[in-house]
Design a protein around this motif. Structure first.
Motif, PDB file in Angstrom:
ATOM      1  N   ARG A   1       0.826  -1.212   0.000  1.00 17.40           N
ATOM      2  CA  ARG A   1       0.000   0.000   0.000  1.00 17.40           C
ATOM      3  C   ARG A   1       0.861   1.262   0.000  1.00 17.40           C
ATOM      4  O   ARG A   1       0.575   2.217  -0.729  1.00 17.40           O
ATOM      5  CB  ARG A   1      -0.912   0.021   1.237  1.00 17.40           C
ATOM      6  CG  ARG A   1      -2.095  -0.890   1.171  1.00 17.40           C
ATOM      7  CD  ARG A   1      -3.124  -0.537   2.222  1.00 17.40           C
ATOM      8  NE  ARG A   1      -2.539  -0.396   3.556  1.00 17.40           N
ATOM      9  CZ  ARG A   1      -3.186   0.055   4.616  1.00 17.40           C
ATOM     10  NH1 ARG A   1      -4.446   0.420   4.505  1.00 17.40           N
ATOM     11  NH2 ARG A   1      -2.597   0.131   5.784  1.00 17.40           N
ATOM     12  N   THR A   2       1.892   1.270   0.832  1.00 15.25           N
ATOM     13  CA  THR A   2       2.742   2.454   0.923  1.00 15.25           C
ATOM     14  C   THR A   2       3.482   2.691  -0.385  1.00 15.25           C
ATOM     15  O   THR A   2       3.567   3.828  -0.872  1.00 15.25           O
ATOM     16  CB  THR A   2       3.747   2.315   2.074  1.00 15.25           C
ATOM     17  OG1 THR A   2       3.049   1.949   3.271  1.00 15.25           O
ATOM     18  CG2 THR A   2       4.491   3.617   2.314  1.00 15.25           C
ATOM     19  N   VAL A   3       4.011   1.620  -0.974  1.00 13.61           N
ATOM     20  CA  VAL A   3       4.722   1.745  -2.245  1.00 13.61           C
ATOM     21  C   VAL A   3       3.781   2.246  -3.333  1.00 13.61           C
ATOM     22  O   VAL A   3       4.130   3.111  -4.147  1.00 13.61           O
ATOM     23  CB  VAL A   3       5.362   0.400  -2.641  1.00 13.61           C
ATOM     24  CG1 VAL A   3       5.927   0.467  -4.058  1.00 13.61           C
ATOM     25  CG2 VAL A   3       6.451   0.020  -1.655  1.00 13.61           C
ATOM     26  N   GLU A   4       2.567   1.727  -3.355  1.00 15.24           N
ATOM     27  CA  GLU A   4       1.593   2.162  -4.353  1.00 15.24           C
ATOM     28  C   GLU A   4       1.270   3.652  -4.194  1.00 15.24           C
ATOM     29  O   GLU A   4       1.139   4.375  -5.187  1.00 15.24           O
ATOM     30  CB  GLU A   4       0.312   1.326  -4.244  1.00 15.24           C
ATOM     31  CG  GLU A   4       0.455  -0.079  -4.799  1.00 15.24           C
ATOM     32  CD  GLU A   4      -0.836  -0.859  -4.725  1.00 15.24           C
ATOM     33  OE1 GLU A   4      -1.716  -0.500  -3.901  1.00 15.24           O
ATOM     34  OE2 GLU A   4      -0.985  -1.829  -5.482  1.00 15.24           O
ATOM     35  N   LEU A   5       1.165   4.106  -2.960  1.00 15.84           N
ATOM     36  CA  LEU A   5       0.863   5.516  -2.749  1.00 15.84           C
ATOM     37  C   LEU A   5       2.028   6.408  -3.146  1.00 15.84           C
ATOM     38  O   LEU A   5       1.835   7.490  -3.701  1.00 15.84           O
ATOM     39  CB  LEU A   5       0.487   5.767  -1.285  1.00 15.84           C
ATOM     40  CG  LEU A   5      -0.995   5.676  -0.948  1.00 15.84           C
ATOM     41  CD1 LEU A   5      -1.230   6.050   0.501  1.00 15.84           C
ATOM     42  CD2 LEU A   5      -1.833   6.558  -1.854  1.00 15.84           C
TER      43      LEU A   5
END
Length: 293
Positions: free
Chosen positions: A157-161
């Motif tokens: 999730r963090t990488v996608e954001l």
């Protein structure tokens, strides 16, 4: 990643004063959300200061980077580019308190027009960026740097954001290509012979996109013949950030550079917007609308 830390408290204070003058981001400038995580640009000097604290925790306390005494005193990763870059943040909005306490990840963004007015790109200290730019006079470049996320937030999730933020920012500013350093841990390239050789033989930037490490810093990536490389094992040996850029369609420059201060082996990632895989454009949205607020 070479680092040019500000060497005195007075210089640090001057840099932060400069930040207070230069940051003017609308308070609604949110680039994306997934559940309790939000990505946007820093809105104040205090948020940049908090991002510098996150960088210090990751680069110095975790990765054991060597920094100047003033950086250790203030527990901040600070350099002269901070005052001219935009700072992309990931915040955990479920954490109660001020936004500064919610910052869990950060990226530093430097557009070409800003770099040309303020002393150039950070990566130019390691790679011959000018030759690449000269071949593309009609294109707008953007440098990505100082990427880090707190350990407990190193999730998909963090990488996608972070990528959502980069993509939305690039679209907003008409960016044609992105580049930046990708790092392997440690200052001995030979310890990463499999992964570096795989990059050299399979995703080397060529022709108009060719770029190389500065001659005095160049360390060969061609450490194994192509027939000796097990692609599956090589991919597994790549740092997640570099692997993620490869999936998007990125290439790498010729030659690695050892950054003794950060104790890393750096390669240059080059990502023309035109190279980005269609599946990722569809996923994030051609208008960066996938996770838009």
């Amino acid at each position: 990643m070479t680092i040019e830390l500000l060497e005195s408290t007075g210089v640090v204070e001057t840099s932060q004063a400069c930040l207070r003058k230069t940051i003017a981001v609308p308070t609604t400038d949110v680039l994306g959300r997934i559940a309790n995580l939000e990505t946007r640009l820093a809105r104040s000097a205090s948020e940049v200061d908090a991002a510098q604290a996150v960088r210090y925790r990751v680069f110095v306390e975790e990765m054991k980077a060597q920094v100047a005494p003033e950086a250790d005193l203030h527990k901040r990763d600070v350099d002269s580019w901070d005052a001219v870059c935009d700072h992309l943040l990931v915040l955990d909005t479920s954490i109660e308190g001020d936004p500064e306490e919610q910052i869990v990840g950060t990226y530093r963004l430097l557009r070409q027009d800003v770099a040309e007015r303020t002393g150039g790109f950070y990566s130019a200290s390691e790679f011959a960026i000018d030759t690449l730019l000269a071949r593309h006079p009609g294109k707008r470049f953007m440098e990505l740097g100082r990427s880090c996320v707190l350990p407990e937030y190193r999730t998909r999730r963090t990488v996608e954001l972070l990528w959502q933020g980069n993509w939305a920012y690039a679209l907003r500013h008409g960016v044609d290509a992105m580049f930046g350093c990708g790092s392997f841990p440690g200052a001995v390239p030979e310890e990463h012979a499999l992964a570096l050789s795989f990059l050299h033989h399979n995703v080397l930037a060529r022709d108009d996109w060719a770029v190389a490490a500065r001659p005095e810093l160049h360390r060969t990536m061609d450490l194994m013949p192509s027939e000796a490389i097990n692609p599956k094992k090589a991919l597994a040996a790549l740092p997640p950030l570099i692997k993620g850029y490869m999936r998007l369609g990125a290439m790498v420059g010729d030659g690695a550079v050892v950054d003794h201060a950060f104790r890393t082996t750096d390669v240059l990632i080059v990502l023309p917007i035109s190279n980005i895989s269609g599946r990722y454009l569809n996923y994030y949205g051609a208008d960066a609308g996938r996770f838009a607020s």
